[in-house]
Design an enzyme around this catalytic site. Structure first.
Site, mmCIF file in Angstrom:
data_model
loop_
_atom_site.group_PDB
_atom_site.id
_atom_site.type_symbol
_atom_site.label_atom_id
_atom_site.label_comp_id
_atom_site.label_asym_id
_atom_site.label_seq_id
_atom_site.Cartn_x
_atom_site.Cartn_y
_atom_site.Cartn_z
ATOM 1 N N CYS A 148 26.106 -5.771 20.482
ATOM 2 C CA CYS A 148 27.021 -6.211 21.355
ATOM 3 C C CYS A 148 26.320 -6.193 22.567
ATOM 4 O O CYS A 148 25.581 -5.571 22.920
ATOM 5 C CB CYS A 148 28.170 -5.713 21.242
ATOM 6 N N CYS A 153 25.927 -2.712 24.373
ATOM 7 C CA CYS A 153 24.722 -2.018 23.740
ATOM 8 C C CYS A 153 23.435 -2.581 24.259
ATOM 9 O O CYS A 153 22.665 -1.906 24.505
ATOM 10 C CB CYS A 153 24.638 -1.964 22.247
ATOM 11 N N CYS A 206 29.578 2.196 19.493
ATOM 12 C CA CYS A 206 28.636 1.405 18.465
ATOM 13 C C CYS A 206 27.472 2.192 18.129
ATOM 14 O O CYS A 206 27.075 3.269 18.633
ATOM 15 C CB CYS A 206 28.155 0.218 19.113
ATOM 16 N N GLU A 208 24.361 1.586 17.801
ATOM 17 C CA GLU A 208 23.154 1.681 18.649
ATOM 18 C C GLU A 208 23.336 2.687 19.871
ATOM 19 O O GLU A 208 22.486 3.200 20.178
ATOM 20 C CB GLU A 208 22.863 0.026 19.442
ATOM 21 N N ASN A 220 28.523 3.371 13.756
ATOM 22 C CA ASN A 220 29.603 3.304 14.711
ATOM 23 C C ASN A 220 30.766 4.195 14.486
ATOM 24 O O ASN A 220 30.682 4.497 13.169
ATOM 25 C CB ASN A 220 30.076 1.503 14.421
ATOM 26 N N ILE A 221 31.382 4.634 15.434
ATOM 27 C CA ILE A 221 32.361 5.695 15.249
ATOM 28 C C ILE A 221 33.593 5.030 15.794
ATOM 29 O O ILE A 221 33.678 5.123 17.108
ATOM 30 C CB ILE A 221 31.931 6.769 15.797
ATOM 31 N N GLU A 222 34.564 4.671 15.199
ATOM 32 C CA GLU A 222 35.909 4.109 15.646
ATOM 33 C C GLU A 222 36.898 5.238 15.809
ATOM 34 O O GLU A 222 36.720 6.384 15.466
ATOM 35 C CB GLU A 222 36.219 3.133 14.569
HETATM 36 N N1 THU Z 1 29.663 -2.588 16.401
HETATM 37 C C1 THU Z 1 28.408 -1.576 16.397
HETATM 38 O O1 THU Z 1 28.217 -0.586 16.023
HETATM 39 N N2 THU Z 1 27.354 -2.273 17.017
HETATM 40 C C2 THU Z 1 27.520 -3.710 17.606
HETATM 41 O O2 THU Z 1 26.268 -4.028 18.387
HETATM 42 C C3 THU Z 1 28.472 -4.617 17.078
HETATM 43 C C4 THU Z 1 29.714 -3.941 16.856
HETATM 44 C C5 THU Z 1 30.760 -2.055 15.573
HETATM 45 C C6 THU Z 1 31.830 -1.704 16.633
HETATM 46 C C7 THU Z 1 33.079 -1.727 15.670
HETATM 47 O O3 THU Z 1 33.016 -0.282 14.970
HETATM 48 C C8 THU Z 1 32.621 -2.576 14.595
HETATM 49 O O4 THU Z 1 31.191 -2.605 14.639
HETATM 50 C C9 THU Z 1 33.247 -3.761 14.800
HETATM 51 O O5 THU Z 1 33.372 -4.574 15.930
#
Ligand code: THU
Length: 132
Positions: free
Chosen positions: A86, A89, A54, A56, A43-45
């Site tokens: 999520c 994804c 996300c 995935e 995940n890259i915020e």
């Molecule tokens: N996140 C994912 O990378 N994959 C998911 O399927 C669920 C959520 C990440 C997004 C965000 O950076 C962090 O988890 C919290 O929601």
């Protein structure tokens, strides 16, 4: 043949590359193509939040960008007990995964479960609907 347990360990180790300074919730995915190549995703915020991607979708974007569209397995691991993908994804998976693609949710190499897209996205919308 891929060694699933080894790949689960590598996927967990790769949580260190997660860029998640806002949630502090790390997610890591490894996507294995039908021809055995492995693409990583984390995940890259973003400070603006909504551009966050996300793990995935990072992995799928990397693979598709390299011309790969057939997937054998995805391994997903995160900072919660059994981190499931999520909804967004799941929809992106529906675009590229087939009924045999294995979706592995892992806590550890001793503790993981395997699902299909149908298991996690029943009654989904997809390409087939546009052909009707
Ligand atoms: N996140 C994912 O990378 N994959 C998911 O399927 C669920 C959520 C990440 C997004 C965000 O950076 C962090 O988890 C919290 O929601």
């Amino acid at each position: 043949m891929i060694d699933i347990e080894q790949l689960i360990e590598e996927t967990i180790a790769n949580k260190e590359n997660s860029y998640s300074p806002y949630s502090n919730f790390r997610v890591s995915a490894s996507l294995v193509t039908k021809d055995g190549e492995v693409f990583r995703g984390v995940n890259i915020e973003n400070a603006s939040y909504s551009p966050t991607i996300c793990a995935e979708r990072s992995a799928i974007a990397g693979a598709v960008s390299s011309g790969k569209r057939s997937f054998d397995t995805i391994i997903i691991t995160g900072d919660s007990d059994m981190t499931f993908p999520c909804g967004v994804c799941r929809q992106v998976m529906a675009e590229f995964f087939d009924e045999d693609t294995k979706i592995i949710i892992a806590n550890s190499k001793e503790d993981y479960k395997t699902y299909t897209l149908e298991d996690i996205l029943p009654f989904g919308f997809g390409k087939k609907d546009l052909d009707d």
